[in-house]
Design a protein around this motif. Sequence first.
Motif, PDB file in Angstrom:
ATOM      1  N   VAL A  19       4.244 -11.773  -1.709  1.00 26.34           N
ATOM      2  CA  VAL A  19       4.774 -10.588  -2.391  1.00 26.34           C
ATOM      3  C   VAL A  19       3.643  -9.670  -2.843  1.00 26.34           C
ATOM      4  CG1 VAL A  19       6.019  -9.801  -4.436  1.00 26.34           C
ATOM      5  CG2 VAL A  19       6.906 -11.721  -3.094  1.00 26.34           C
ATOM      6  N   ILE A  20       2.628 -10.258  -3.434  1.00 25.54           N
ATOM      7  CA  ILE A  20       1.489  -9.452  -3.889  1.00 25.54           C
ATOM      8  C   ILE A  20       0.823  -8.756  -2.706  1.00 25.54           C
ATOM      9  CG2 ILE A  20      -0.818  -9.585  -4.915  1.00 25.54           C
ATOM     10  CD1 ILE A  20       0.225 -11.835  -6.706  1.00 25.54           C
ATOM     11  N   GLY A  21       0.694  -9.470  -1.608  1.00 25.14           N
ATOM     12  CA  GLY A  21       0.096  -8.882  -0.421  1.00 25.14           C
ATOM     13  C   GLY A  21       0.907  -7.699   0.111  1.00 25.14           C
ATOM     14  N   LEU A  22       2.238  -7.853   0.091  1.00 30.04           N
ATOM     15  CA  LEU A  22       3.094  -6.758   0.563  1.00 30.04           C
ATOM     16  C   LEU A  22       2.987  -5.537  -0.337  1.00 30.04           C
ATOM     17  CD1 LEU A  22       6.299  -8.751   1.635  1.00 30.04           C
ATOM     18  CD2 LEU A  22       4.629  -7.619   3.130  1.00 30.04           C
ATOM     19  N   ILE A  23       2.930  -5.766  -1.654  1.00 32.63           N
ATOM     20  CA  ILE A  23       2.805  -4.648  -2.591  1.00 32.63           C
ATOM     21  C   ILE A  23       1.497  -3.896  -2.360  1.00 32.63           C
ATOM     22  CG2 ILE A  23       2.544  -4.056  -5.035  1.00 32.63           C
ATOM     23  CD1 ILE A  23       4.479  -6.344  -5.675  1.00 32.63           C
ATOM     24  N   VAL A  24       0.408  -4.672  -2.208  1.00 31.51           N
ATOM     25  CA  VAL A  24      -0.893  -4.037  -1.963  1.00 31.51           C
ATOM     26  C   VAL A  24      -0.858  -3.243  -0.657  1.00 31.51           C
ATOM     27  CG1 VAL A  24      -3.318  -4.497  -1.479  1.00 31.51           C
ATOM     28  CG2 VAL A  24      -2.164  -5.742  -3.313  1.00 31.51           C
ATOM     29  N   LEU A  25      -0.253  -3.817   0.388  1.00 31.80           N
ATOM     30  CA  LEU A  25      -0.175  -3.137   1.683  1.00 31.80           C
ATOM     31  C   LEU A  25       0.635  -1.854   1.587  1.00 31.80           C
ATOM     32  CD1 LEU A  25      -0.808  -3.174   4.694  1.00 31.80           C
ATOM     33  CD2 LEU A  25       1.258  -4.552   5.039  1.00 31.80           C
ATOM     34  N   LEU A  26       1.773  -1.887   0.840  1.00 31.24           N
ATOM     35  CA  LEU A  26       2.609  -0.707   0.660  1.00 31.24           C
ATOM     36  C   LEU A  26       1.851   0.401  -0.073  1.00 31.24           C
ATOM     37  CD1 LEU A  26       5.362   0.655   0.953  1.00 31.24           C
ATOM     38  CD2 LEU A  26       6.052  -0.455  -1.194  1.00 31.24           C
ATOM     39  N   GLY A  27       1.092   0.026  -1.099  1.00 32.68           N
ATOM     40  CA  GLY A  27       0.298   0.998  -1.837  1.00 32.68           C
ATOM     41  C   GLY A  27      -0.737   1.672  -0.949  1.00 32.68           C
ATOM     42  N   ILE A  28      -1.385   0.886  -0.085  1.00 27.97           N
ATOM     43  CA  ILE A  28      -2.390   1.449   0.834  1.00 27.97           C
ATOM     44  C   ILE A  28      -1.737   2.441   1.786  1.00 27.97           C
ATOM     45  CG2 ILE A  28      -3.986   0.874   2.699  1.00 27.97           C
ATOM     46  CD1 ILE A  28      -4.545  -1.766   1.237  1.00 27.97           C
ATOM     47  N   VAL A  29      -0.544   2.063   2.297  1.00 22.71           N
ATOM     48  CA  VAL A  29       0.166   2.961   3.234  1.00 22.71           C
ATOM     49  C   VAL A  29       0.517   4.280   2.557  1.00 22.71           C
ATOM     50  CG1 VAL A  29       2.285   3.247   4.550  1.00 22.71           C
ATOM     51  CG2 VAL A  29       1.025   1.090   4.677  1.00 22.71           C
ATOM     52  N   LEU A  30       1.028   4.227   1.313  1.00 22.06           N
ATOM     53  CA  LEU A  30       1.390   5.448   0.586  1.00 22.06           C
ATOM     54  C   LEU A  30       0.186   6.337   0.341  1.00 22.06           C
ATOM     55  CD1 LEU A  30       3.954   4.000  -2.003  1.00 22.06           C
ATOM     56  CD2 LEU A  30       4.445   5.385   0.025  1.00 22.06           C
ATOM     57  N   ILE A  31      -0.943   5.725   0.004  1.00 26.89           N
ATOM     58  CA  ILE A  31      -2.161   6.510  -0.232  1.00 26.89           C
ATOM     59  C   ILE A  31      -2.608   7.213   1.045  1.00 26.89           C
ATOM     60  CG2 ILE A  31      -4.615   6.317  -0.795  1.00 26.89           C
ATOM     61  CD1 ILE A  31      -3.860   4.083  -2.760  1.00 26.89           C
ATOM     62  N   ILE A  32      -2.539   6.490   2.155  1.00 26.85           N
ATOM     63  CA  ILE A  32      -2.944   7.085   3.433  1.00 26.85           C
ATOM     64  C   ILE A  32      -2.031   8.244   3.809  1.00 26.85           C
ATOM     65  CG2 ILE A  32      -3.146   6.649   5.918  1.00 26.85           C
ATOM     66  CD1 ILE A  32      -4.058   3.812   5.215  1.00 26.85           C
ATOM     67  N   LYS A  33      -0.706   8.079   3.635  1.00 18.50           N
ATOM     68  CA  LYS A  33       0.241   9.155   3.967  1.00 18.50           C
ATOM     69  C   LYS A  33       0.014  10.381   3.100  1.00 18.50           C
ATOM     70  CE  LYS A  33       4.083   6.554   5.950  1.00 18.50           C
ATOM     71  NZ  LYS A  33       5.531   6.237   5.834  1.00 18.50           N
ATOM     72  N   ARG A  34      -0.240  10.172   1.816  1.00 23.83           N
ATOM     73  CA  ARG A  34      -0.469  11.304   0.907  1.00 23.83           C
ATOM     74  C   ARG A  34      -1.741  12.057   1.288  1.00 23.83           C
ATOM     75  NH1 ARG A  34      -0.718  10.875  -5.695  1.00 23.83           N
ATOM     76  NH2 ARG A  34      -0.899  13.137  -6.091  1.00 23.83           N
ATOM     77  N   TYR A  35      -2.757  11.284   1.654  1.00 22.17           N
ATOM     78  CA  TYR A  35      -4.025  11.926   2.039  1.00 22.17           C
ATOM     79  C   TYR A  35      -3.842  12.763   3.305  1.00 22.17           C
ATOM     80  CZ  TYR A  35      -8.803  12.403   3.745  1.00 22.17           C
ATOM     81  OH  TYR A  35      -9.973  12.906   4.241  1.00 22.17           O
ATOM     82  N   ARG A  36      -3.109  12.200   4.282  1.00 23.84           N
ATOM     83  CA  ARG A  36      -2.874  12.934   5.529  1.00 23.84           C
ATOM     84  C   ARG A  36      -2.048  14.205   5.289  1.00 23.84           C
ATOM     85  NH1 ARG A  36      -1.503   8.182   9.962  1.00 23.84           N
ATOM     86  NH2 ARG A  36      -3.655   7.358  10.116  1.00 23.84           N
ATOM     87  N   ALA A  37      -1.009  14.102   4.436  1.00 21.91           N
ATOM     88  CA  ALA A  37      -0.173  15.277   4.145  1.00 21.91           C
ATOM     89  C   ALA A  37      -0.996  16.364   3.470  1.00 21.91           C
ATOM     90  CB  ALA A  37       1.000  14.857   3.253  1.00 21.91           C
ATOM     91  N   LYS A  38      -1.862  16.009   2.555  1.00 22.42           N
ATOM     92  CA  LYS A  38      -2.712  16.979   1.866  1.00 22.42           C
ATOM     93  C   LYS A  38      -3.678  17.647   2.831  1.00 22.42           C
ATOM     94  CE  LYS A  38      -5.787  17.446  -2.093  1.00 22.42           C
ATOM     95  NZ  LYS A  38      -6.467  16.737  -3.204  1.00 22.42           N
ATOM     96  N   SER A  39      -4.233  16.811   3.741  1.00 29.55           N
ATOM     97  CA  SER A  39      -5.167  17.362   4.727  1.00 29.55           C
ATOM     98  C   SER A  39      -4.469  18.337   5.652  1.00 29.55           C
ATOM     99  CB  SER A  39      -5.795  16.221   5.536  1.00 29.55           C
ATOM    100  OG  SER A  39      -6.488  15.350   4.694  1.00 29.55           O
ATOM    101  N   LYS A  40      -3.194  18.105   5.984  1.00 29.70           N
ATOM    102  CA  LYS A  40      -2.438  18.976   6.893  1.00 29.70           C
ATOM    103  C   LYS A  40      -2.082  20.286   6.213  1.00 29.70           C
ATOM    104  CE  LYS A  40       1.570  18.933   9.935  1.00 29.70           C
ATOM    105  NZ  LYS A  40       2.744  18.149  10.412  1.00 29.70           N
ATOM    106  N   ARG A  41      -1.758  20.270   4.902  1.00 30.21           N
ATOM    107  CA  ARG A  41      -1.373  21.475   4.181  1.00 30.21           C
ATOM    108  C   ARG A  41      -2.540  22.421   3.961  1.00 30.21           C
ATOM    109  NH1 ARG A  41       1.761  17.944   1.014  1.00 30.21           N
ATOM    110  NH2 ARG A  41       0.161  17.999  -0.611  1.00 30.21           N
ATOM    111  N   SER A  42      -3.723  21.975   3.881  1.00 34.23           N
ATOM    112  CA  SER A  42      -4.888  22.822   3.594  1.00 34.23           C
ATOM    113  C   SER A  42      -5.111  23.861   4.679  1.00 34.23           C
ATOM    114  CB  SER A  42      -6.137  21.951   3.409  1.00 34.23           C
ATOM    115  OG  SER A  42      -5.961  21.130   2.284  1.00 34.23           O
ATOM    116  N   PRO A  43      -5.142  23.558   5.992  1.00 30.69           N
ATOM    117  CA  PRO A  43      -5.318  24.594   7.012  1.00 30.69           C
ATOM    118  C   PRO A  43      -4.150  25.575   7.053  1.00 30.69           C
ATOM    119  CG  PRO A  43      -5.586  22.390   7.957  1.00 30.69           C
ATOM    120  CD  PRO A  43      -5.166  22.229   6.546  1.00 30.69           C
TER     121      PRO A  43
END
Length: 394
Positions: free
Chosen positions: A334-358
Amino acid sequence: MLRIYCGAYIVLWIFVVAECKIPEVRVSCIFSEDCVLPCSFTSTGGNANVQWFQQEALVLSLPHVGQGLGNGNMQFISNSASDGNASIMLKKADKTSKGRYKCVVNNKTETYVIAMVEAPIRMISINSSESGFVQCSTRDVYPAPVVQWSSEPALAPAALQPVTRISPGVNGLFTAQSVLKLHNISLEHVYMCTITSKYETQTLTASFKPQEITGYTGQDLIIPCKAPKHLQAFSAVWTFTRANKTSDILTYDSRTHKFSSSLDHAKLQEKDKAVIGDFSLVLKKPVASEHAGIYTCAFTGPKTQHLIQTHVDITSSRQGKDSMKYNLWMLGIVIGLIVLLGIVLIIKRYRAKSKRSPEKAQEDAEMQGMNSDKAAEDPQAGMKLLTETSASHS
């Protein structure tokens, strides 16, 4: 010329000594057993005058001279020695029988005999205590033996510091006891004791191997025990120690292939393998309150003894332990899944921010272009726009 004479003299002297060399015989006598000291000569047919000396003291003669020579523990093999045999027998040899003897026939030395008296090492014993001491011992040995300890794999000398006591008994024979304190008992090592006779004619060995096993209530438990490969003609005994009380469980003799058992809950894993030294024991449905304790498997051969001592712990339930392990695994997942989900959300947010800037930069450029076009069509509007723009930047 002088050197030639000296050389010839030395050669002649060596030749005379070699010709006149008296034979010397070494004889090993067993303590408390009769022993023959040999002496033969060329008989001339008549009765010979024979004398035996021990350490230059006359102890026996033929014809007999004096009374009590040899203290009654020596006698001639032949009463007349007319057949050329002047050998004598030591009756029940003891430590006073050892030494250098000289056989003199008709006032001529025929033989020197060196008599060694030895009570051989007939047994070796090794045992251990719950406090971490291992004792190796033997008894009724003469002369005093040598005791040494070693281990496999080899440990540093500081880890093996035995205390050895060798003491004589009332009969002159020695008892040897050597105690080794195992400060840090390693389950990966075998501790070995070697007892060697003074004349190095005998070497007996013993070994001790500790091990630990955990069993579970109601589930059969196998306690491994295998004899050394080189061991032959041995007897094997399983014992159980609990609350300082030791009892036999199983015995086996490899020469007769006979078994004996005193407990119903214990049996050999495979009887057919006992002949090749596999003496592994099976505890049937053990109970912690009755079967937890020390199980000792002892192999005894003609010149060796090997002990495998197993501390057996019986837990109340394996299911509870398995359930705890399962819960820990699930928690980790369970802890591993939570950590993995958090990493995925951070990556998606970073990509969305990078796309909005241009896209935002392009939108600003388009708006600025549109404003420039309006300023060109209407100068007043352009001035107004410029003024508003300046005001906004300020």
